[in-house]
Scaffold this motif. Sequence first.
Motif, PDB file in Angstrom:
ATOM      1  N   GLU A   1       0.832  -1.206   0.000  1.00  0.00           N
ATOM      2  CA  GLU A   1       0.000   0.000   0.000  1.00  0.00           C
ATOM      3  C   GLU A   1       0.869   1.259   0.000  1.00  0.00           C
ATOM      4  OE1 GLU A   1      -3.373   2.240   2.792  1.00  0.00           O
ATOM      5  OE2 GLU A   1      -2.634   0.246   3.316  1.00  0.00           O
ATOM      6  N   TYR A   2       1.905   1.230   0.824  1.00  0.00           N
ATOM      7  CA  TYR A   2       2.803   2.395   0.885  1.00  0.00           C
ATOM      8  C   TYR A   2       3.495   2.618  -0.457  1.00  0.00           C
ATOM      9  CZ  TYR A   2       6.935   5.171   1.940  1.00  0.00           C
ATOM     10  OH  TYR A   2       7.917   6.124   1.910  1.00  0.00           O
ATOM     11  N   ASN A   3       4.013   1.543  -1.069  1.00  0.00           N
ATOM     12  CA  ASN A   3       4.745   1.658  -2.322  1.00  0.00           C
ATOM     13  C   ASN A   3       3.845   2.140  -3.460  1.00  0.00           C
ATOM     14  OD1 ASN A   3       7.234   0.928  -1.277  1.00  0.00           O
ATOM     15  ND2 ASN A   3       6.923  -1.253  -1.645  1.00  0.00           N
ATOM     16  N   ILE A   4       2.599   1.674  -3.469  1.00  0.00           N
ATOM     17  CA  ILE A   4       1.661   2.157  -4.490  1.00  0.00           C
ATOM     18  C   ILE A   4       1.434   3.658  -4.320  1.00  0.00           C
ATOM     19  CG2 ILE A   4      -0.754   2.128  -5.208  1.00  0.00           C
ATOM     20  CD1 ILE A   4       0.711  -0.167  -6.391  1.00  0.00           C
ATOM     21  N   ARG A   5       1.235   4.086  -3.088  1.00  0.00           N
ATOM     22  CA  ARG A   5       0.963   5.497  -2.820  1.00  0.00           C
ATOM     23  C   ARG A   5       2.161   6.379  -3.188  1.00  0.00           C
ATOM     24  NH1 ARG A   5      -0.417   4.849   1.980  1.00  0.00           N
ATOM     25  NH2 ARG A   5       1.472   5.535   3.085  1.00  0.00           N
ATOM     26  N   LEU A   6       3.377   5.943  -2.801  1.00  0.00           N
ATOM     27  CA  LEU A   6       4.569   6.735  -3.099  1.00  0.00           C
ATOM     28  C   LEU A   6       4.835   6.789  -4.606  1.00  0.00           C
ATOM     29  CD1 LEU A   6       7.062   8.300  -2.118  1.00  0.00           C
ATOM     30  CD2 LEU A   6       8.273   6.100  -1.945  1.00  0.00           C
TER      31      LEU A   6
END
Length: 521
Positions: free
Chosen positions: A459-464
């Motif tokens: 989730e974090y990597n998609i957002r960044l």
Amino acid sequence: MVQREKIILLILVLIGFSLVLNGQEQTAKNIGPVVNSKYSDFGPFVSADGKSLYFTSDRPGGVGGQDGWVSHKVAGQWGEPVNMGAPFNTQMNEGPDCLTVDEQTMYFTGCDRPDGLGMCDIYVATKEGDKWGEPKNLGKPINTKYGEYNASISADGKTLYFVSNRPGGLGGYDIWYSIKQEDGSWGEPKNIGPTINTPENEIFVFIHWDGVTLYFSSDGHGGFGNADVFQSRLTPSGWSPPINLGPAVNSTEKEFYFTIPASGDLAYFSATQSDTQGQEDIYVVPIPAILKPKGLTLVYGIVANKDTCAEPTIDPVLKTPVYDIKTCKPVEAVIRLSKSATDEEILLGKTAPDGSYKVIIQAGADYNLNAYAKGFSFHSERFVVPAEQAYQEVEKNILLTPLGVGKVIILHNVYFDFDKAVLRPESKAELNNLIRQMNENPGMKIEIQGHTDSKGSDEYNIRLSRARAKAVLDYLVLQGNISPDRLTAVGYGESMPIASNDLDEGRQLNRRVEFRIISLK
């Protein structure tokens, strides 16, 4: 004058001391009978990579009186010289003064030509395939009704040094320089000044590839013989007091036409000495460490069409494709060198017909090397060279991707603050490349893709990655005036790696922004 002579004497003592420490006598040696003949062989110019030696000779087998010849070094030995042929050589006298780093442009002295303005003028010729094209007289303001000789071009191609006896000088023959203007013309020449020029004669000039180390011959600074070779360096306050290169180079005779490759380890010059085979010969001598120019990086390689390469192998560690450049079709491309932080242009050139290129990067520089060709997407590489870097040669082959729907092109030099979607200033040059490409192809629509490595949650990597792709989109719209209708931004997180995530190097490759061409209509 007394103070200057003390400085010269001190330097010569230091040179002698350094040679003793090296345990050997470093004296000039005749380059030998393969290059030298029983005629006059003089005016050597060695290429930046030290593998080609251009010179002037009146030996038989030429076109006219004094002709340009070239010898190539193979397996450490100079080969049989080859006449440079017409139209460079004529029935008159020609001498190859200097070449650009890529050996595609040559400046030379031509005398008594029908289109000359004076007795001798400076001309320019460019390579057309494997032959030299028709020379062109540089005209005014470089040439005058007097005499202009012995041109030397800076590595960035923006400053031309030469010798002239025109009015306004300090002596018989002086060193002058001209700056290339934005429109490509040469500016009004300026006298290099009294630190270098004397009331006597400065008869030859060579600016090293570092752009700040000047070598010249003079009979007005004292020395060992009729004309000695001196060195001066450009400082923030101007040219430093000239230093006599000492007995390793200079003799009781006349030394001139001094040239050094980018490595700065050897010097070639012409002289008449006791072992001269003809009227004048070419000599070579090691350069003492205290007199060597600054360290440089020579970058060379081939620009080729990626789609024509043979199937790549896979690096066993990084899991990335490795292409054999010998299997790829060369591309004639424009080569541009610019400052990474500001995109200020340092050099603009082109590849040879075989796709080869060579550029010089100064020590302490942070440059982008860009390649452009019609019908292809651009490509860039960043070079950060430490200030104390010794001379090095770096092979960097460049594979260009043809423009086409579905093609994916990596933006190699887009940078963000750590753990953020804030573009760093050094991203400007790369994004400006993309803006130029989209302006040249007004029907192009692209998907900007952000990617991360495998660290962090999905989730974090998609957002960044989405935020970083959006930051690039915003730059294109706000700074490049690109219509938002032509752009989309997508974050793919860690789902599309191009290298192994097991190593730092692989994770760095996976943290990237690229774009996919959606439409070219």
